[in-house]
Design a protein around this motif. Structure first.
Motif, PDB file in Angstrom:
ATOM      1  N   TYR A  90       0.833  -1.199   0.000  1.00  0.00           N
ATOM      2  CA  TYR A  90       0.000   0.000   0.000  1.00  0.00           C
ATOM      3  C   TYR A  90       0.870   1.252   0.000  1.00  0.00           C
ATOM      4  N   GLY A  91       1.916   1.238   0.833  1.00  0.00           N
ATOM      5  CA  GLY A  91       2.750   2.414   0.941  1.00  0.00           C
ATOM      6  C   GLY A  91       3.389   2.789  -0.378  1.00  0.00           C
ATOM      7  N   LEU A  92       3.850   1.789  -1.115  1.00  0.00           N
ATOM      8  CA  LEU A  92       4.563   2.078  -2.355  1.00  0.00           C
ATOM      9  C   LEU A  92       3.606   2.305  -3.514  1.00  0.00           C
ATOM     10  N   MET A  93       2.560   1.496  -3.608  1.00  0.00           N
ATOM     11  CA  MET A  93       1.750   1.474  -4.826  1.00  0.00           C
ATOM     12  C   MET A  93       0.336   1.995  -4.635  1.00  0.00           C
ATOM     13  N   GLY A  94      -0.089   2.185  -3.389  1.00  0.00           N
ATOM     14  CA  GLY A  94      -1.468   2.634  -3.166  1.00  0.00           C
ATOM     15  C   GLY A  94      -2.495   1.560  -3.444  1.00  0.00           C
ATOM     16  N   VAL A  95      -2.046   0.285  -3.455  1.00  0.00           N
ATOM     17  CA  VAL A  95      -2.968  -0.804  -3.751  1.00  0.00           C
ATOM     18  C   VAL A  95      -3.339  -1.542  -2.464  1.00  0.00           C
ATOM     19  N   LEU A  96      -4.626  -1.682  -2.221  1.00  0.00           N
ATOM     20  CA  LEU A  96      -5.080  -2.527  -1.127  1.00  0.00           C
ATOM     21  C   LEU A  96      -5.234  -3.931  -1.695  1.00  0.00           C
ATOM     22  N   ASN A  97      -4.384  -4.837  -1.235  1.00  0.00           N
ATOM     23  CA  ASN A  97      -4.336  -6.149  -1.881  1.00  0.00           C
ATOM     24  C   ASN A  97      -5.246  -7.158  -1.184  1.00  0.00           C
ATOM     25  N   PHE A  98      -6.443  -7.331  -1.733  1.00  0.00           N
ATOM     26  CA  PHE A  98      -7.392  -8.277  -1.160  1.00  0.00           C
ATOM     27  C   PHE A  98      -6.979  -9.718  -1.388  1.00  0.00           C
ATOM     28  N   ALA A  99      -6.118  -9.943  -2.383  1.00  0.00           N
ATOM     29  CA  ALA A  99      -5.713 -11.309  -2.698  1.00  0.00           C
ATOM     30  C   ALA A  99      -4.615 -11.792  -1.757  1.00  0.00           C
ATOM     31  N   HIS A 100      -4.179 -10.926  -0.835  1.00  0.00           N
ATOM     32  CA  HIS A 100      -3.095 -11.315   0.065  1.00  0.00           C
ATOM     33  C   HIS A 100      -3.456 -12.551   0.889  1.00  0.00           C
ATOM     34  N   GLY A 101      -4.724 -12.632   1.292  1.00  0.00           N
ATOM     35  CA  GLY A 101      -5.171 -13.800   2.038  1.00  0.00           C
ATOM     36  C   GLY A 101      -5.050 -15.073   1.214  1.00  0.00           C
ATOM     37  N   SER A 102      -5.263 -14.947  -0.098  1.00  0.00           N
ATOM     38  CA  SER A 102      -5.164 -16.125  -0.963  1.00  0.00           C
ATOM     39  C   SER A 102      -3.717 -16.573  -1.119  1.00  0.00           C
ATOM     40  N   PHE A 103      -2.777 -15.611  -1.137  1.00  0.00           N
ATOM     41  CA  PHE A 103      -1.356 -15.994  -1.182  1.00  0.00           C
ATOM     42  C   PHE A 103      -1.051 -16.859   0.040  1.00  0.00           C
TER      43      PHE A 103
ATOM     44  N   VAL B 286       8.271  -5.726  -4.290  1.00  0.00           N
ATOM     45  CA  VAL B 286       7.500  -5.569  -3.060  1.00  0.00           C
ATOM     46  C   VAL B 286       6.407  -6.628  -2.989  1.00  0.00           C
ATOM     47  N   PHE B 287       5.761  -6.878  -4.137  1.00  0.00           N
ATOM     48  CA  PHE B 287       4.746  -7.923  -4.158  1.00  0.00           C
ATOM     49  C   PHE B 287       5.365  -9.274  -3.816  1.00  0.00           C
ATOM     50  N   ALA B 288       6.529  -9.568  -4.396  1.00  0.00           N
ATOM     51  CA  ALA B 288       7.183 -10.856  -4.142  1.00  0.00           C
ATOM     52  C   ALA B 288       7.520 -11.001  -2.668  1.00  0.00           C
ATOM     53  N   ILE B 289       8.075  -9.932  -2.078  1.00  0.00           N
ATOM     54  CA  ILE B 289       8.447 -10.004  -0.656  1.00  0.00           C
ATOM     55  C   ILE B 289       7.204 -10.191   0.212  1.00  0.00           C
ATOM     56  N   GLY B 290       6.172  -9.384  -0.075  1.00  0.00           N
ATOM     57  CA  GLY B 290       4.927  -9.504   0.693  1.00  0.00           C
ATOM     58  C   GLY B 290       4.329 -10.892   0.550  1.00  0.00           C
ATOM     59  N   GLY B 291       4.357 -11.432  -0.671  1.00  0.00           N
ATOM     60  CA  GLY B 291       3.820 -12.772  -0.917  1.00  0.00           C
ATOM     61  C   GLY B 291       4.601 -13.824  -0.151  1.00  0.00           C
ATOM     62  N   ALA B 292       5.938 -13.678  -0.124  1.00  0.00           N
ATOM     63  CA  ALA B 292       6.761 -14.650   0.604  1.00  0.00           C
ATOM     64  C   ALA B 292       6.429 -14.614   2.093  1.00  0.00           C
ATOM     65  N   ALA B 293       6.318 -13.404   2.658  1.00  0.00           N
ATOM     66  CA  ALA B 293       5.980 -13.288   4.082  1.00  0.00           C
ATOM     67  C   ALA B 293       4.617 -13.917   4.349  1.00  0.00           C
ATOM     68  N   ALA B 294       3.647 -13.660   3.440  1.00  0.00           N
ATOM     69  CA  ALA B 294       2.312 -14.240   3.618  1.00  0.00           C
ATOM     70  C   ALA B 294       2.371 -15.762   3.517  1.00  0.00           C
ATOM     71  N   GLY B 295       3.185 -16.281   2.580  1.00  0.00           N
ATOM     72  CA  GLY B 295       3.299 -17.729   2.430  1.00  0.00           C
ATOM     73  C   GLY B 295       3.873 -18.377   3.680  1.00  0.00           C
ATOM     74  N   ILE B 296       4.932 -17.761   4.232  1.00  0.00           N
ATOM     75  CA  ILE B 296       5.499 -18.259   5.502  1.00  0.00           C
ATOM     76  C   ILE B 296       4.416 -18.207   6.579  1.00  0.00           C
ATOM     77  N   GLY B 297       3.716 -17.061   6.620  1.00  0.00           N
ATOM     78  CA  GLY B 297       2.629 -16.916   7.592  1.00  0.00           C
ATOM     79  C   GLY B 297       1.589 -18.006   7.428  1.00  0.00           C
ATOM     80  N   GLY B 298       1.308 -18.393   6.195  1.00  0.00           N
ATOM     81  CA  GLY B 298       0.308 -19.432   5.945  1.00  0.00           C
ATOM     82  C   GLY B 298       0.706 -20.758   6.568  1.00  0.00           C
ATOM     83  N   VAL B 299       1.956 -21.180   6.318  1.00  0.00           N
ATOM     84  CA  VAL B 299       2.405 -22.461   6.873  1.00  0.00           C
ATOM     85  C   VAL B 299       2.407 -22.407   8.398  1.00  0.00           C
TER      86      VAL B 299
END
Lengths: 364, 291
Positions: B29-42, B196-209
């Motif tokens: 959000y900070g960099l791109m102004g995008v609220l990523n609703f798909a983050h939960g799916s990652f 930034v998306f890749a990093i956020g996705g990786a953190a979410a993936g770790i969070g998922g496991v």
């Protein structure tokens, strides 16, 4: 020719066409029409009427969401809260008190307006994406409230409608067509209120705020007040729709309290075309019918016999609708309304070209 | 005393989970102004694929656990990158449309996960030690809490080092401050977006496991429920602020635990009430500069 052009450009034409359509929809229960593949049965059967009424309720709800997102430009993820408040509120008032239907509806409507005013005033302190997140949080709290307090809301099983104090004409399968007419009346009333609001002074100011809030402020007006009015109006209308939903479904389940339910509304409004009243109505009708038919299709043998990698995605209606939604956002800006507008404009310019060449022939 | 300690450390563990989701959301959000609703799916996909790999390996070994976390990170980063390249980038600067696309993606993917793995929770098995408890000053703390806290601290430190010490980190920080200026200086910010998306996705993936081990199961809805709290955390912490997200994660989760225990299961309400208070007092959030 001039007659046709005058009809096409007259501001009353859409209203006349709309009135005729409403008249046609109103007599459907008295006719024996069938649309195989779209409707489950002939138009006078209760099953079909139930589905159509359901679609109209959704269209009315989409109109109330259109007020927020299309008119005021407020991306809310918590609209389900007010719908659920209407449905659950009426269900609880009818169960626990001896009020008749209309007074009960008035009580619930007042409560919904009070809640919308309080939460609206709070969430409008932030704007844009933060507003979306905050409304989502409030709706989530509502959803938790409904699920946790099973003694009041009946929890996951859903709240059944107690029919003792509502008119007998609205109860039972045989009276489905009365509820159908009620849903139609609701849709017309909500449409007229939304149209009236958009033409009112507040409606103009809130539309201006959507485009340029700073400029509205410089002109000496207070965007906050008109935005709050819009939020309260949209919340009140959603609660009203929720009450009719309760009568139609004879009950309500926690599914309507979830953020996913609001997302469905967002999908409908975007599908129909953001900012278009007709788009919201058509989007609501199409979405409901599509959802219902896709669910039926998912259970059909044609899908069940497919290999796994095709069967799994195709038997999930929400997967198809979500994908469709992404495609509309990426490929069709303006949704269905945008497509209709472009088609009309193209036809117009083609006609203008043809007319001009005819004129040139004549002068030569 | 031991109850307080247990609640505190459990809260920290839950806060670690929130942070793993919220850090990516906040950076994006900070960099791109995008609220990523798909983050939960990652997150959900990371959890499911981590489980799919883990069940093909010996049960309960540390290697299996480590590999499943790695798989979660890689899967999260990959889908996030694909999402950015295929769906977000074509809609550059049209923020509302970008949000809508991620909304559609989250609806579609959750339905797809339900089609593939079913709606019922799937129970996961971790190393024995995770289910044991450690005695700290009389409080018996389940060990998975420590793993969660450690993972979040590592991710936080990694992010801080990356943002403060590398060239790309510099570009991202500058982009959060003033994207137009960075572009005007001739830096291609779009590559930073994908990163930034890749990093956020990786953190979410770790969070998922890790979430699947914390809750004991994985289901298609696991991401959506965490995502809502991550949204609340990012608003309370201030949109775009990593430190704010870290502080708010801990505050929200600890408050939730204490309210659930002492105030009769009202944790979720207290969190929303906290959000309301923060909005009333400071609409930009704890450390945010823009609302």
């Amino acid at each position: 020719m001039t007659m046709i052009r005058r009809l096409r450009t007259s501001p009353f034409t859409p209203w006349v066409i709309g009135g005729l359509l409403v008249g046609l929809v109103a007599v459907l229960p008295l006719l024996d029409l069938s649309l195989p593949g779209v409707l489950p049965g002939s138009t006078y059967t209760p099953g079909t009427l139930q589905l159509l009424a359901f679609a109209m309720v959704f269209a009315a709800l989409a109109l109330s969401y259109h007020l927020l997102f299309g008119v005021a430009g407020l991306l809310s993820f918590g609209h389900a809260l007010y719908f659920a408040l209407g449905a659950y509120g009426l269900g609880i008032v009818l169960r626990d008190t001896e009020l008749a239907l209309v007074p009960a509806m008035a009580v619930v409507l007042l409560a919904a307006i009070a809640v919308a005013a309080a939460l609206g005033a709070l969430s409008l302190r932030v704007s844009g994406i933060a507003f979306a997140m905050v409304t989502l949080a409030f709706a989530q709290a509502g959803s938790v409230l409904v699920r946790r307090n099973a003694s009041v809301t009946n929890g996951e099983e859903g709240l059944p409608l107690r029919v003792d104090n509502i008119p007998a004409e609205l109860v039972g399968v045989l009276n489905t067509r009365n509820v159908y007419w009620l849903a139609l009346a609701l849709l017309v009333v909500v449409f007229l209120i939304v149209a009236w609001f958009e033409r009112s002074r507040a409606g103009h100011v809130v539309a201006a705020t959507r485009e340029n809030e700073l400029r509205v402020r410089v002109l000496g007006m207070t965007p906050f007040r008109v935005k709050l009015i819009t939020v309260v109006l949209a919340g009140g209308l959603a609660a009203l729709v929720g009450m009719v939903y309760l009568l139609l479904q004879s009950g309500v389940t926690p599914a309507v309290t979830t953020p996913d339910f609001t997302l469905t509304l967002l999908v409908i409004v975007v599908l129909g075309g953001v900012g278009s009243r007709w788009g919201a109505v058509v989007g609501g009708l199409i979405y409901t019918l599509l959802d219902q038919r896709l669910t039926a299709l998912a259970r059909s043998e044609a899908i069940q016999d497919l290999p796994e990698f095709l069967r799994i995605p195709l038997s999930e209606p929400l997967f198809i609708l979500g994908t469709l939604f992404i495609l509309v956002v990426v490929l069709l800006p303006g949704g269905l309304a945008g497509v209709a507008r472009r088609t009309l404009a193209r036809a117009d310019s083609a006609r203008a070209r043809a007319g001009r060449s005819l004129d040139e022939e004549a002068t030569r | 005393m031991s109850t307080v300690l247990l609640l505190l450390i459990t809260g920290l563990g839950l806060g670690a989970l929130y942070f793993l989701v919220a850090s990516g959301l906040s950076l994006i959000y900070g960099l791109m102004g995008v609220l990523n609703f798909a983050h939960g799916s990652f997150l959900t996909l990371g959890a499911f694929l981590g489980w799919e790999v883990a069940r093909r390996m010996p049960d309960g070994s540390w290697l299996t656990f480590g590999v499943s976390i790695l798989v979660g990170a890689v899967v999260g980063a990959t889908v996030a990158t694909l999402t950015e390249l295929l769906l977000i980038r074509p809609l550059y600067l049209r923020h509302i449309e970008q949000v809508l696309v991620t909304v559609g993606l989250s609806l579609a993917t959750v339905a797809l996960f339900e089609g593939i793995w079913g709606v019922d929770p799937i129970y996961v098995v971790g190393p024995e030690w995770l289910n044991d408890t450690t005695d700290i000053a009389g409080a018996l703390i389940p060990n998975d809490r420590f793993v969660l806290i450690a993972a979040a601290v590592i991710v936080l430190l990694g992010l801080v080092v990356f943002l403060k010490r590398t060239r790309y980190g510099l570009i991202i920080r500058a982009g959060v401050e003033n994207r137009a200026m960075v572009t005007a200086l001739g830096v291609d910010v779009r590559r930073a977006f994908t990163l930034v998306f890749a990093i956020g996705g990786a953190a979410a993936g770790i969070g998922g496991v890790l979430a699947s081990h914390y809750f004991g199961y994985v289901s298609p809805l696991i991401g959506g429920s965490l995502l809502i709290f991550a949204f609340i955390v990012t608003v309370i912490g201030g949109l775009g602020s990593l430190t704010g997200a870290a502080i708010a994660s801990v505050v929200v989760a600890v408050l939730q635990q204490f309210a659930n225990f002492y105030l009769g299961g009202t944790g979720d309400f207290m969190v929303v009430a906290l959000l309301a208070v923060v909005l009333l007092v400071k609409p930009t959030g704890l450390l945010g500069s823009k609302a």
